[in-house]
Design a protein around this motif. Structure first.
Motif, PDB file in Angstrom:
ATOM      1  N   ARG A   1      51.444  40.007  77.340  1.00 11.69           N
ATOM      2  CA  ARG A   1      52.608  40.889  77.283  1.00 11.69           C
ATOM      3  C   ARG A   1      53.353  40.757  75.950  1.00 11.69           C
ATOM      4  N   TYR A   2      52.972  39.783  75.158  1.00 14.27           N
ATOM      5  CA  TYR A   2      53.679  39.476  73.920  1.00 14.27           C
ATOM      6  C   TYR A   2      52.727  39.578  72.732  1.00 14.27           C
TER       7      TYR A   2
ATOM      8  N   ARG B   1      60.297  32.804  72.635  1.00 15.18           N
ATOM      9  CA  ARG B   1      60.599  34.096  73.272  1.00 15.18           C
ATOM     10  C   ARG B   1      60.190  34.079  74.753  1.00 15.18           C
ATOM     11  N   LEU B   2      59.071  33.443  75.065  1.00 17.07           N
ATOM     12  CA  LEU B   2      58.684  33.311  76.471  1.00 17.07           C
ATOM     13  C   LEU B   2      59.743  32.535  77.242  1.00 17.07           C
TER      14      LEU B   2
ATOM     15  N   ASP C   1      62.805  34.477  77.979  1.00 16.46           N
ATOM     16  CA  ASP C   1      62.560  35.458  79.037  1.00 16.46           C
ATOM     17  C   ASP C   1      62.414  34.814  80.416  1.00 16.46           C
TER      18      ASP C   1
ATOM     19  N   HIS D   1      60.352  32.174  81.288  1.00 16.58           N
ATOM     20  CA  HIS D   1      59.085  31.524  81.593  1.00 16.58           C
ATOM     21  C   HIS D   1      59.175  30.021  81.326  1.00 16.58           C
TER      22      HIS D   1
END
Length: 289
Positions: A173-174, A194-195, A198, A200
């Motif tokens: 997704r990234y 970034r994960l 979000d 995660h």
């Protein structure tokens, strides 16, 4: 496993041999090679000489960010691990990482601990000067992260690029940020962070061990510049220029003693960050202009 490489066949061979010796075999080994054209035969010889099924993808335009993104678009396994081409894994590394994902369906990413004897500085002094390092795996408002090798199993904010494992269904997704193109620095931290932002979960697996035998000296002006200008990108919305300036100044003072070329790059990078300038072209900076 995805290994991005450029003009380092000796280092790559060590990495591949350590993968072939794992107690837990890889589903696939993908080598993404953007070596010079006259050196690609060396990569092919290395890959064909190890006891493993290795697939090679070549690309003409060098760049670690693009290589990592090509890996994302190509892999097929449930878990994807990115390795630098200068690591050596302990024989049970893959087993420990695979076990962590198997035990926790909600785990999005994981990384192992580094056993080499890098010098990360005196922790109390680093803390006093606001340089990360007191607690590993954290990202700060300055844009720096604490990259002390992880020696325990716990949740962290980011991974170290030499060994990053992702659940493929989440990873796809990234993409690695194109703003890091040409830097070969910081894209790993940014991607994993970034994960985390979000929601995660990222795990440091203390029992998964490896050595990172850093292949190239990073002492030039361009490296000094880019280790500064990536910080606002890494920190994102929480970036604080005052915090950045304190940590950056400490790096500058240290490099002024150890390596003046790198310090010149630091100084140029600090100036551009504080003035909110767009980062300069690396090749132009390398020439001292």
């Amino acid at each position: 496993a995805v290994i991005c490489t450029r003009n380092r066949p000796v280092d790559l061979e060590r990495t591949l041999v350590s993968l072939a010796w794992q107690t837990h075999r890889c589903h696939e080994i993908l080598v993404i090679d953007d070596s010079d054209h006259d050196r690609r035969d060396e990569t092919e010889q290395v890959c064909s000489g190890v006891d493993a099924d290795v697939k090679i993808l070549t690309k003409d335009t060098p760049g670690l960010t693009a290589s990592r993104n090509l890996g994302i678009e190509t892999v097929t396994g449930d878990v994807t691990i990115f390795f630098d081409d200068d690591v050596v894994l302990r024989p049970d590394y893959l087993h420990e990482i695979a076990s962590a994902f198997a035990a926790d369906d909600g785990l999005a990413a994981a990384g192992g601990g580094i056993d080499d004897a890098h010098t990360y500085g005196v922790r109390r002094l680093r803390a006093l000067l606001m340089i990360p390092g007191v607690k590993s795996g954290r990202v700060y408002r300055s844009g720096w992260s604490s990259q002390t090798p992880f020696a325990e199993t716990r949740e962290i904010d980011h991974l170290i690029g030499c060994n990053m494992a992702y659940r493929t269904s989440v990873m796809t997704r990234y993409r690695f940020d194109d703003d890091f193109r040409g830097y070969a620095l910081g894209e790993d931290l940014d991607f994993s962070h970034r994960l985390r932002l979000d929601g995660h979960r990222i795990l440091s697996v203390g029992t998964a061990r490896l050595w990172h035998l850093t292949g190239d000296a990073r002492h030039d002006r361009a490296w000094g510049y880019r280790e500064m200008v990536i910080r606002p990108i890494v920190a994102g919305e929480k970036f604080n220029r005052a915090a950045f300036l304190v940590s950056a100044t400490t790096f500058l003072l240290t490099n002024s003693i150890k390596n003046r070329e790198r310090a010149r790059g630091n100084l140029a990078g600090i100036a551009d960050v504080m003035r909110r300038r767009k980062p300069r072209d690396i090749q132009t900076l390398q020439k001292g202009t």
